[in-house]
Design a protein around this motif. Sequence first.
Motif, PDB file in Angstrom:
ATOM      1  N   SER A  21     -48.801  95.869  14.823  1.00  0.00           N
ATOM      2  CA  SER A  21     -49.914  95.814  13.883  1.00  0.00           C
ATOM      3  C   SER A  21     -49.592  96.662  12.662  1.00  0.00           C
ATOM      4  O   SER A  21     -48.824  97.628  12.747  1.00  0.00           O
ATOM      5  CB  SER A  21     -51.204  96.324  14.543  1.00  0.00           C
ATOM      6  N   CYS A  22     -50.187  96.293  11.550  1.00  0.00           N
ATOM      7  CA  CYS A  22     -50.001  97.036  10.302  1.00  0.00           C
ATOM      8  C   CYS A  22     -51.328  97.075   9.578  1.00  0.00           C
ATOM      9  O   CYS A  22     -51.987  96.043   9.408  1.00  0.00           O
ATOM     10  CB  CYS A  22     -48.944  96.360   9.444  1.00  0.00           C
ATOM     11  N   ALA A  23     -51.705  98.272   9.156  1.00  0.00           N
ATOM     12  CA  ALA A  23     -52.946  98.442   8.419  1.00  0.00           C
ATOM     13  C   ALA A  23     -52.649  99.021   7.045  1.00  0.00           C
ATOM     14  O   ALA A  23     -51.867  99.971   6.918  1.00  0.00           O
ATOM     15  CB  ALA A  23     -53.900  99.360   9.186  1.00  0.00           C
ATOM     16  N   ALA A  24     -53.271  98.450   6.034  1.00  0.00           N
ATOM     17  CA  ALA A  24     -53.104  98.905   4.656  1.00  0.00           C
ATOM     18  C   ALA A  24     -54.283  99.772   4.249  1.00  0.00           C
ATOM     19  O   ALA A  24     -55.427  99.475   4.582  1.00  0.00           O
ATOM     20  CB  ALA A  24     -52.988  97.710   3.718  1.00  0.00           C
ATOM     21  N   SER A  25     -53.979 100.836   3.536  1.00  0.00           N
ATOM     22  CA  SER A  25     -55.043 101.700   3.022  1.00  0.00           C
ATOM     23  C   SER A  25     -54.651 102.212   1.641  1.00  0.00           C
ATOM     24  O   SER A  25     -53.482 102.176   1.263  1.00  0.00           O
ATOM     25  CB  SER A  25     -55.298 102.873   3.975  1.00  0.00           C
ATOM     26  N   GLY A  26     -55.647 102.689   0.920  1.00  0.00           N
ATOM     27  CA  GLY A  26     -55.382 103.242  -0.387  1.00  0.00           C
ATOM     28  C   GLY A  26     -54.974 102.216  -1.427  1.00  0.00           C
ATOM     29  O   GLY A  26     -54.427 102.566  -2.470  1.00  0.00           O
ATOM     30  N   ILE A  27     -55.239 100.930  -1.123  1.00  0.00           N
ATOM     31  CA  ILE A  27     -54.835  99.868  -2.040  1.00  0.00           C
ATOM     32  C   ILE A  27     -56.058  99.389  -2.809  1.00  0.00           C
ATOM     33  O   ILE A  27     -56.982  98.835  -2.215  1.00  0.00           O
ATOM     34  CB  ILE A  27     -54.178  98.705  -1.275  1.00  0.00           C
ATOM     35  N   LEU A  28     -56.055  99.622  -4.110  1.00  0.00           N
ATOM     36  CA  LEU A  28     -57.185  99.258  -4.956  1.00  0.00           C
ATOM     37  C   LEU A  28     -57.048  97.846  -5.502  1.00  0.00           C
ATOM     38  O   LEU A  28     -58.014  97.279  -5.983  1.00  0.00           O
ATOM     39  CB  LEU A  28     -57.314 100.254  -6.109  1.00  0.00           C
ATOM     40  N   PHE A  29     -55.840  97.294  -5.406  1.00  0.00           N
ATOM     41  CA  PHE A  29     -55.587  95.980  -5.959  1.00  0.00           C
ATOM     42  C   PHE A  29     -55.581  94.935  -4.841  1.00  0.00           C
ATOM     43  O   PHE A  29     -55.533  95.267  -3.661  1.00  0.00           O
ATOM     44  CB  PHE A  29     -54.237  95.967  -6.686  1.00  0.00           C
ATOM     45  N   ARG A  30     -55.589  93.697  -5.250  1.00  0.00           N
ATOM     46  CA  ARG A  30     -55.570  92.606  -4.284  1.00  0.00           C
ATOM     47  C   ARG A  30     -54.205  92.508  -3.617  1.00  0.00           C
ATOM     48  O   ARG A  30     -53.180  92.609  -4.266  1.00  0.00           O
ATOM     49  CB  ARG A  30     -55.901  91.276  -4.968  1.00  0.00           C
ATOM     50  N   ILE A  31     -54.213  92.325  -2.312  1.00  0.00           N
ATOM     51  CA  ILE A  31     -52.978  92.100  -1.578  1.00  0.00           C
ATOM     52  C   ILE A  31     -52.721  90.601  -1.549  1.00  0.00           C
ATOM     53  O   ILE A  31     -53.531  89.839  -1.016  1.00  0.00           O
ATOM     54  CB  ILE A  31     -53.059  92.663  -0.149  1.00  0.00           C
ATOM     55  N   ASN A  32     -51.622  90.196  -2.125  1.00  0.00           N
ATOM     56  CA  ASN A  32     -51.311  88.778  -2.203  1.00  0.00           C
ATOM     57  C   ASN A  32     -50.782  88.249  -0.879  1.00  0.00           C
ATOM     58  O   ASN A  32     -51.085  87.133  -0.481  1.00  0.00           O
ATOM     59  CB  ASN A  32     -50.287  88.529  -3.303  1.00  0.00           C
ATOM     60  N   ALA A  33     -49.984  89.062  -0.191  1.00  0.00           N
ATOM     61  CA  ALA A  33     -49.407  88.631   1.082  1.00  0.00           C
ATOM     62  C   ALA A  33     -48.977  89.852   1.873  1.00  0.00           C
ATOM     63  O   ALA A  33     -48.639  90.890   1.307  1.00  0.00           O
ATOM     64  CB  ALA A  33     -48.204  87.721   0.852  1.00  0.00           C
ATOM     65  N   MET A  34     -49.006  89.722   3.184  1.00  0.00           N
ATOM     66  CA  MET A  34     -48.513  90.765   4.089  1.00  0.00           C
ATOM     67  C   MET A  34     -47.676  90.096   5.157  1.00  0.00           C
ATOM     68  O   MET A  34     -48.034  89.019   5.654  1.00  0.00           O
ATOM     69  CB  MET A  34     -49.663  91.541   4.751  1.00  0.00           C
ATOM     70  N   GLY A  35     -46.586  90.757   5.526  1.00  0.00           N
ATOM     71  CA  GLY A  35     -45.738  90.167   6.553  1.00  0.00           C
ATOM     72  C   GLY A  35     -44.778  91.180   7.125  1.00  0.00           C
ATOM     73  O   GLY A  35     -44.968  92.390   6.980  1.00  0.00           O
ATOM     74  N   TRP A  36     -43.721  90.665   7.773  1.00  0.00           N
ATOM     75  CA  TRP A  36     -42.817  91.516   8.533  1.00  0.00           C
ATOM     76  C   TRP A  36     -41.349  91.231   8.225  1.00  0.00           C
ATOM     77  O   TRP A  36     -40.936  90.062   8.099  1.00  0.00           O
ATOM     78  CB  TRP A  36     -43.063  91.309  10.030  1.00  0.00           C
TER      79      TRP A  36
END
Length: 118
Positions: A21-36
């Motif tokens: 699992s991966c969690a994003a934090s502190g990101i004020l902008f839009r995340i376009n994609a997440m992967g591995w």
Amino acid sequence: QVQLVESGGGLVQAGGSLRLSCAASGILFRINAMGWYRQAPGKQRELVAFPTSGDTTTYADSVKGRFTISRDNAKKTVSLQMNSLKPEDTAVYYCGADVDVGWLKRCWGQGTQVTVSS
């Protein structure tokens, strides 16, 4: 400050399963994609599973049919279900996110070790 925190790595016997699992934090902008991605000792970092366009996800040929990526946009998380693990899947697995800061900036987590014993 962008933070991607991976969890779920460990030691497993061949044929077993793990879920990263991966969690994003502190990101004020839009995340376009997440992967591995992953990196084995002495090798370059390689794509494991990453969204390309729309609902399409690119998987490495070596993991097709065994690994499945899932994402929760609201929670800014991405997971990787890994089944039928093989010793050659042993690597440090990195979560990556393309953050839209006006251009797509690739951010990385610190990585989590996956070791598959034979």
